[in-house]
Scaffold this motif. Structure first.
Motif, PDB file in Angstrom:
ATOM      1  N   PRO A  50       8.695 -52.873  60.659  1.00 26.16           N
ATOM      2  CA  PRO A  50       7.328 -53.171  60.645  1.00 26.16           C
ATOM      3  C   PRO A  50       7.059 -54.753  61.031  1.00 26.16           C
ATOM      4  O   PRO A  50       5.989 -54.831  61.915  1.00 26.16           O
ATOM      5  CB  PRO A  50       6.876 -52.929  59.472  1.00 26.16           C
ATOM      6  CG  PRO A  50       7.584 -51.985  58.742  1.00 26.16           C
ATOM      7  CD  PRO A  50       9.249 -52.195  59.499  1.00 26.16           C
ATOM      8  N   ALA A  51       7.909 -55.524  60.637  1.00 29.33           N
ATOM      9  CA  ALA A  51       7.849 -57.034  61.030  1.00 29.33           C
ATOM     10  C   ALA A  51       7.765 -57.083  62.570  1.00 29.33           C
ATOM     11  O   ALA A  51       6.909 -57.561  63.349  1.00 29.33           O
ATOM     12  CB  ALA A  51       9.054 -57.776  60.259  1.00 29.33           C
ATOM     13  N   PHE A  52       8.751 -56.642  63.406  1.00 28.60           N
ATOM     14  CA  PHE A  52       8.882 -56.728  64.782  1.00 28.60           C
ATOM     15  C   PHE A  52       7.604 -56.056  65.328  1.00 28.60           C
ATOM     16  O   PHE A  52       7.069 -56.471  66.254  1.00 28.60           O
ATOM     17  CB  PHE A  52      10.065 -56.548  65.380  1.00 28.60           C
ATOM     18  CG  PHE A  52       9.977 -56.620  66.858  1.00 28.60           C
ATOM     19  CD1 PHE A  52       9.888 -58.274  67.518  1.00 28.60           C
ATOM     20  CD2 PHE A  52       9.876 -55.771  67.733  1.00 28.60           C
ATOM     21  CE1 PHE A  52       9.699 -58.784  68.698  1.00 28.60           C
ATOM     22  CE2 PHE A  52       9.420 -56.149  69.022  1.00 28.60           C
ATOM     23  CZ  PHE A  52       9.610 -57.600  69.601  1.00 28.60           C
ATOM     24  N   VAL A  53       7.621 -54.704  64.907  1.00 34.76           N
ATOM     25  CA  VAL A  53       6.423 -54.048  65.499  1.00 34.76           C
ATOM     26  C   VAL A  53       4.985 -54.781  65.640  1.00 34.76           C
ATOM     27  O   VAL A  53       4.027 -55.061  66.453  1.00 34.76           O
ATOM     28  CB  VAL A  53       6.194 -52.613  64.862  1.00 34.76           C
ATOM     29  CG1 VAL A  53       5.049 -52.052  65.343  1.00 34.76           C
ATOM     30  CG2 VAL A  53       7.250 -51.714  65.161  1.00 34.76           C
ATOM     31  N   GLY A  54       5.011 -55.593  64.309  1.00 37.46           N
ATOM     32  CA  GLY A  54       3.805 -56.462  64.148  1.00 37.46           C
ATOM     33  C   GLY A  54       3.763 -57.611  65.134  1.00 37.46           C
ATOM     34  O   GLY A  54       2.778 -57.947  65.744  1.00 37.46           O
TER      35      GLY A  54
END
Ligand SMILES: Cc1ncc(COP(=O)(O)O)c(C=O)c1O
Length: 369
Positions: A50-54
């Motif tokens: 989720p952090a990189f998708v963000g």
């Protein structure tokens, strides 16, 4: 590599990879060890986390917001530099070998783009400025366009020759495809005029490794699943730019550069005004130098990004580059195919850097003119 151990920053006029905004570098330095709230650096986390998708969504949304992209357009990130686009564009848009691509050639990069067309279909050179040494963009009336062309490609800013279109060419019904590698996010654009905009990041919007695309939805379907997946724009769109592992760090830096344009510069209109001011300083000085400095591009086609000029002799060019280097201004030598001087003053080059160069140029002409 230099053996110098100095860590003082210079004014870097390199054509690319090029200068980054200092606030971006500072944020990268701050977050390099540990992205806030994540516990690892952006280089160490899964691209599916989720952090990189963000991070990727944030970069995409910032580009969309800066350019006020209409709903029927998509922002994509791919790899392979701008050069892979030379193949992907004709592969996707020329549905069979009988279709024609129109190419407007105003410099080295447009020429290179045209050279891959014949692998997929017919090439029509709609205009070619090579005979006059790539010093200008064409008049609308000079374009030799094909009725029913699959698309028309041009390069908005030719990085080597310092030749830039003031306005996109009118090409009728054919989707307009533009290489904006060296002037992406440098000014507002009417996105609806374009079928595809693409730009490698390492000049105006980040670092090498990622290429940003803005593509009209209807063009995504042109490939009709004829292509290997990685070459197919539609697959990249379906995979939300994660068909394979994206260049995570490069995408992260692009997001930070966009944030800098939005929050520090104040958007694309303000960016454009600053770019006009910076380029204006150098061109005015060139014009007032009684011919000591002579610009490569004709005034109406002068680039706001790459100011290309020469001095009265190759010896003086070399002396200019050497002395500028001693004064903390680097990357000023012209491309080997053109010679002379090239001052690349992309978005991130501060006004102070251009003022320092202008002061140096004034002093140099006094001492050597
Ligand atoms: C206008 C333009 N197009 C294409 C390229 C090629 O980009 P890349 O090296 O990312 O393939 C460059 C790089 O200098 C460029 O300036």
């Amino acid at each position: 590599m230099s053996s110098s151990t100095t860590t003082e920053r210079v004014f870097n006029f390199s054509a690319g990879p090029a200068v980054l905004p200092e606030p971006v570098l500072e944020q990268v330095r701050e977050e390099l060890f540990c992205l806030p709230g994540v516990g690892s650096s952006v280089m160490e986390i899964s691209h599916r986390s989720p952090a990189f998708v963000g991070v990727l969504d944030d970069a995409r949304e910032r580009i969309a917001s800066l350019h006020q992209i209409p709903d029927d357009y998509e922002v994509l990130f791919v790899q392979g530099g701008a050069t892979l686009q030379n193949a992907m564009i004709p592969a996707n848009f020329l549905v069979d070998r009988e279709q024609t691509a129109d190419c407007i050639i105003t410099g080295t990069w447009g020429k290179k783009n045209s050279q891959d067309v014949s692998y997929y279909g017919k090439l029509n050179v709609a205009w070619d400025g090579s005979e006059t040494g790539f010093t200008r963009t064409p008049e609308q009336s000079e374009l030799n366009l094909t009725e029913g062309a699959a698309y028309c490609h041009y390069t908005s800013n030719e990085t080597i020759h310092g030749v830039q279109f003031r306005d996109p060419p009118g090409v009728g019904e054919a989707p307009l495809v533009v290489d904006q590698s060296s002037d992406f996010l440098s000014e507002p654009l009417d996105i609806q005029r374009f079928g595809l905009i693409y730009a490698c990041a390492q000049k105006n919007c980040g670092i090498a490794g990622v290429t940003a695309l803005i593509i009209r939805h209807e063009l995504l379907e042109r490939s009709e699943s004829r292509l290997p997946r990685y070459l197919d724009y539609a697959q990249h769109a379906k995979g939300a730019s994660m068909l394979n592992t994206p260049p995570t760090f490069a995408v992260y830096v692009t997001g930070l550069v966009c944030k800098w344009i939005q929050e520090t510069v104040g958007g694309l209109e303000a960016m454009h005004r600053l770019n006009q001011e910076k380029a204006g300083l150098l061109y005015e000085l060139i014009d007032q130098s009684d011919g000591f400095y002579s610009g490569h591009a004709q005034p109406s086609s002068r680039s706001l990004m790459n100011v290309v000029f020469r001095l009265p002799s190759a010896e003086l060019d070399a002396k200019f580059v050497a002395e500028a280097g001693e004064q903390g201004m680097t990357g000023l030598n012209g491309h080997r195919s053109v010679g002379g001087i090239r001052a690349s003053i992309y978005n991130a080059m501060p006004l102070g850097g251009v003022q320092a160069l202008a002061d140096f140029m004034r002093d140099f002409v006094q001492r050597n003119g």
